[in-house]
Motif scaffolding. Structure first.
Motif, PDB file in Angstrom:
ATOM      1  N   ALA A 307      49.875  -1.032  20.142  1.00  0.00           N
ATOM      2  CA  ALA A 307      49.559   0.344  19.753  1.00  0.00           C
ATOM      3  C   ALA A 307      49.485   1.219  21.007  1.00  0.00           C
ATOM      4  N   SER A 308      48.778   0.739  22.035  1.00  0.00           N
ATOM      5  CA  SER A 308      48.646   1.522  23.277  1.00  0.00           C
ATOM      6  C   SER A 308      50.019   1.789  23.887  1.00  0.00           C
ATOM      7  N   GLY A 309      50.883   0.777  23.846  1.00  0.00           N
ATOM      8  CA  GLY A 309      52.232   0.935  24.396  1.00  0.00           C
ATOM      9  C   GLY A 309      53.073   1.909  23.588  1.00  0.00           C
ATOM     10  N   SER A 310      52.685   2.117  22.317  1.00  0.00           N
ATOM     11  CA  SER A 310      53.370   3.112  21.480  1.00  0.00           C
ATOM     12  C   SER A 310      52.617   4.439  21.493  1.00  0.00           C
ATOM     13  N   ASN A 311      51.719   4.593  22.444  1.00  0.00           N
ATOM     14  CA  ASN A 311      50.953   5.837  22.604  1.00  0.00           C
ATOM     15  C   ASN A 311      49.984   6.080  21.448  1.00  0.00           C
ATOM     16  N   ALA A 312      49.540   5.008  20.789  1.00  0.00           N
ATOM     17  CA  ALA A 312      48.661   5.171  19.623  1.00  0.00           C
ATOM     18  C   ALA A 312      47.336   4.446  19.827  1.00  0.00           C
ATOM     19  N   ASN A 313      46.324   4.907  19.076  1.00  0.00           N
ATOM     20  CA  ASN A 313      45.062   4.186  18.995  1.00  0.00           C
ATOM     21  C   ASN A 313      45.185   3.090  17.952  1.00  0.00           C
ATOM     22  N   LEU A 314      44.298   2.114  18.031  1.00  0.00           N
ATOM     23  CA  LEU A 314      44.187   1.117  16.963  1.00  0.00           C
ATOM     24  C   LEU A 314      42.831   1.267  16.292  1.00  0.00           C
ATOM     25  N   LEU A 315      42.862   1.455  14.974  1.00  0.00           N
ATOM     26  CA  LEU A 315      41.638   1.545  14.187  1.00  0.00           C
ATOM     27  C   LEU A 315      41.555   0.260  13.368  1.00  0.00           C
ATOM     28  N   MET A 316      40.700  -0.667  13.803  1.00  0.00           N
ATOM     29  CA  MET A 316      40.683  -2.013  13.203  1.00  0.00           C
ATOM     30  C   MET A 316      39.537  -2.127  12.200  1.00  0.00           C
ATOM     31  N   ASN A 317      39.885  -2.545  11.001  1.00  0.00           N
ATOM     32  CA  ASN A 317      38.930  -2.488   9.889  1.00  0.00           C
ATOM     33  C   ASN A 317      38.118  -3.764   9.688  1.00  0.00           C
ATOM     34  N   ILE A 318      36.855  -3.544   9.292  1.00  0.00           N
ATOM     35  CA  ILE A 318      36.032  -4.623   8.741  1.00  0.00           C
ATOM     36  C   ILE A 318      35.413  -4.136   7.432  1.00  0.00           C
ATOM     37  N   GLY A 319      35.191  -5.040   6.506  1.00  0.00           N
ATOM     38  CA  GLY A 319      34.511  -4.713   5.248  1.00  0.00           C
ATOM     39  C   GLY A 319      33.185  -5.459   5.199  1.00  0.00           C
ATOM     40  N   PRO A 320      32.086  -4.791   5.559  1.00  0.00           N
ATOM     41  CA  PRO A 320      30.788  -5.490   5.575  1.00  0.00           C
ATOM     42  C   PRO A 320      30.383  -5.975   4.179  1.00  0.00           C
ATOM     43  N   TYR A 321      29.460  -6.935   4.169  1.00  0.00           N
ATOM     44  CA  TYR A 321      28.905  -7.431   2.907  1.00  0.00           C
ATOM     45  C   TYR A 321      28.091  -6.319   2.235  1.00  0.00           C
ATOM     46  N   PRO A 322      27.859  -6.452   0.927  1.00  0.00           N
ATOM     47  CA  PRO A 322      27.038  -5.435   0.254  1.00  0.00           C
ATOM     48  C   PRO A 322      25.596  -5.394   0.777  1.00  0.00           C
ATOM     49  N   ASN A 323      25.119  -6.497   1.373  1.00  0.00           N
ATOM     50  CA  ASN A 323      23.735  -6.470   1.884  1.00  0.00           C
ATOM     51  C   ASN A 323      23.653  -5.830   3.268  1.00  0.00           C
ATOM     52  N   GLY A 324      24.780  -5.400   3.807  1.00  0.00           N
ATOM     53  CA  GLY A 324      24.759  -4.697   5.090  1.00  0.00           C
ATOM     54  C   GLY A 324      25.094  -5.592   6.277  1.00  0.00           C
ATOM     55  N   GLU A 325      25.251  -6.899   6.017  1.00  0.00           N
ATOM     56  CA  GLU A 325      25.629  -7.792   7.117  1.00  0.00           C
ATOM     57  C   GLU A 325      27.135  -7.767   7.334  1.00  0.00           C
ATOM     58  N   ILE A 326      27.520  -8.120   8.552  1.00  0.00           N
ATOM     59  CA  ILE A 326      28.945  -8.187   8.868  1.00  0.00           C
ATOM     60  C   ILE A 326      29.341  -9.654   8.994  1.00  0.00           C
ATOM     61  N   ASP A 327      30.379 -10.022   8.309  1.00  0.00           N
ATOM     62  CA  ASP A 327      30.925 -11.380   8.307  1.00  0.00           C
ATOM     63  C   ASP A 327      30.979 -11.928   9.740  1.00  0.00           C
ATOM     64  N   PRO A 328      30.328 -13.084   9.988  1.00  0.00           N
ATOM     65  CA  PRO A 328      30.330 -13.652  11.340  1.00  0.00           C
ATOM     66  C   PRO A 328      31.743 -13.908  11.878  1.00  0.00           C
ATOM     67  N   GLN A 329      32.694 -14.126  10.985  1.00  0.00           N
ATOM     68  CA  GLN A 329      34.090 -14.322  11.420  1.00  0.00           C
ATOM     69  C   GLN A 329      34.634 -13.054  12.076  1.00  0.00           C
ATOM     70  N   PHE A 330      34.267 -11.903  11.504  1.00  0.00           N
ATOM     71  CA  PHE A 330      34.666 -10.626  12.117  1.00  0.00           C
ATOM     72  C   PHE A 330      33.966 -10.470  13.471  1.00  0.00           C
ATOM     73  N   VAL A 331      32.672 -10.770  13.462  1.00  0.00           N
ATOM     74  CA  VAL A 331      31.867 -10.556  14.674  1.00  0.00           C
ATOM     75  C   VAL A 331      32.448 -11.364  15.836  1.00  0.00           C
ATOM     76  N   ALA A 332      32.757 -12.644  15.575  1.00  0.00           N
ATOM     77  CA  ALA A 332      33.253 -13.513  16.654  1.00  0.00           C
ATOM     78  C   ALA A 332      34.545 -12.954  17.240  1.00  0.00           C
ATOM     79  N   ARG A 333      35.436 -12.521  16.359  1.00  0.00           N
ATOM     80  CA  ARG A 333      36.732 -12.022  16.847  1.00  0.00           C
ATOM     81  C   ARG A 333      36.572 -10.722  17.621  1.00  0.00           C
TER      82      ARG A 333
END
Ligand code: JFZ
Length: 437
Positions: A307-333
């Protein structure tokens, strides 16, 4: 006669669009915000709403063909007791992200903020009763992260979203409604709240106009309102069309600018506007319990670099759990990408797309008198790059500043490629050039 009318109508349309083109002069604050936006390079996209409870993505209302009455039961189950703005914003920071774009309301029309315009909102309809966007905005201001609000123009819940669009299904709404009131009172009312009650925000990320491509969305009015309330707020429309007057960023979904693997992106690339690419860390936007198809940290890094090489930003998505926690798999990455940026950030933040066109081997970025050559795929000892206008004074690796042998001629620049270390995602060679970019 018909031809003459068509010709005159065509002329009027052309004149009108020419006039419209010349009417929007971005304010100095807006232009400054665009540059800052381009410097940030990496953002966190968050899809989070009452739909998260069902663990089946943000389109579940539509996909299960639920009625409005049935969907109305959902907010009672949404109680994000584990939501902690500090944790979320700290994760974005740890990932090296500089901004957050969060769903203030998605196509279900449910406002995830305290809205006086309608009680179809988190404070009025859930036992949680609090406004998470306010907590997030305050925390973002504390930690120096820019906050953008995703806002769906498409609405599957409000009866005034009428005539309904191409995603329509019989969900119990009446066959009449006042679309002008929906836009001018409901939507502009909520946008006024978002641009008034949360301090300075980065901007509004619009989505859903594609549901009614021929409708008059009162865009000029809405865009003027936003720029009046907060001149520096950027308008980022996900309409997959050539940018219009008043729009400040061109965003691409799941694709690098100019590519169209997703099937709905335009191949037109604005030369003036900042660019952005949105993408998902697994295959879903909103929390999807059946989706464990996570991209690796290395893959996220590669997308950011491309994206940077194409002069663009990257907006990378996560979908948190309904209880407000974020999937540990997302967090690690995300943390791993943040660690990489800790070492390689100079070659990303504040850069623009480099002077050498992206290739299968990798991309270039540039900043001041440096060209960063990101070698992503190259197994041979020499790499021949296209010619550049400026003279290369020296070349060295970014991480350990080891000199890199090179030759420059009218045919291009040839680098002796550093040997890839086993855990090295991207070999970055810095070319010092005599021209300041
Ligand atoms: C939209 C949303 O529908 C989706 O839920 C998510 O928020 C994403 C970021 O944006 O995705 C789109 C946009 C356009 C089309 C389809 C999905 N389209 O043009 O068909």
């Amino acid at each position: 006669m018909v031809l003459a009318v068509a010709f005159i109508a065509g002329t009027i349309l052309t004149v009108q669009s020419a006039v419209a083109q010349s009417e929007y002069h971005p304010s100095p604050e807006n232009l400054q915000a665009r540059r800052e936006y381009q410097d940030m390079k990496f953002g966190m996209f968050i899809h989070w709403g009452v739909y998260s409870v069902l663990g089946d993505g943000e389109w579940v209302f539509h996909e299960r063909h639920l009625t409005v009455d049935q969907y109305n039961r959902l907010p009672a189950f949404f109680d994000p007791e584990k939501f902690d703005a500090h944790t979320w914003v700290s994760l974005a920071k740890a990932a090296g992200m500089k901004y957050i774009t969060i769903t203030s309301r998605h196509h279900d029309g449910f406002a995830m903020f305290d809205s006086k315009v309608s009680d179809w909102n988190i404070v009025a309809r859930t036992s949680y009763k609090k406004d998470p966007l306010k907590m997030l905005a305050d925390e973002c201001h504390r930690q120096g992260i820019k906050l953008f609000f995703y806002y769906s123009q498409l609405d599957w819940h409000n009866p005034d979203y009428y005539p309904r669009g191409q995603t329509d299904w019989p969900n119990g709404r009446p066959d009449h409604g006042n679309f002008d009131a929906y836009l001018d009172t409901y939507m502009d009312g909520q946008l006024t709240e978002l641009l008034t009650n949360y301090g300075p925000i980065g901007g509004i990320w619009f989505d859903g106009m594609w549901d009614k491509p021929k409708a008059d969305w009162h865009l000029a009015k809405t865009y003027a309102l936003i720029h009046k309330l907060q001149p520096a707020a950027l308008i980022i429309p996900n309409h997959h069309q050539t940018p219009r007057d008043g729009e400040d960023v061109q965003t691409f979904e799941h694709d690098l600018p100019g590519q169209n693997t997703a099937g709905f992106n335009t191949t037109y690339i604005s030369k003036d506007l900042p660019l952005e690419m949105s993408d998902t860390l697994n295959d879903s936007w909103g929390f999807n319990i059946g989706d464990s198809h996570y991209k690796s940290a290395e893959e996220v890094e590669r997308r950011l670099v491309k994206a940077s090489g194409s002069n663009a930003n990257l907006l990378m998505n996560i979908g948190p759990y309904p209880n407000g926690e974020i999937d540990p798999q997302f967090v690690a990455r995300l943390q791993a990408v943040g660690d990489w940026l800790g070492k390689y950030g100079d070659s990303i933040y504040g850069t623009r797309g480099g002077p050498i066109p992206p290739g299968d081997w990798g991309v270039t970025t540039q900043k001041e008198n440096k060209i960063y050559v990101h070698i992503l795929n190259w197994g041979s000892p020499l790499l021949a790059l296209a010619p550049i206008a400026s003279k290369v004074a020296s070349a060295q690796t970014l991480v350990d500043a080891k000199p890199v042998e090179f030759t420059q001629s009218a045919d291009g620049v040839v680098l002796k490629v550093p040997v890839r270390k086993s855990d090295e995602w991207d070999r970055v060679v810095v070319l010092m050039v005599n021209k300041r970019y």
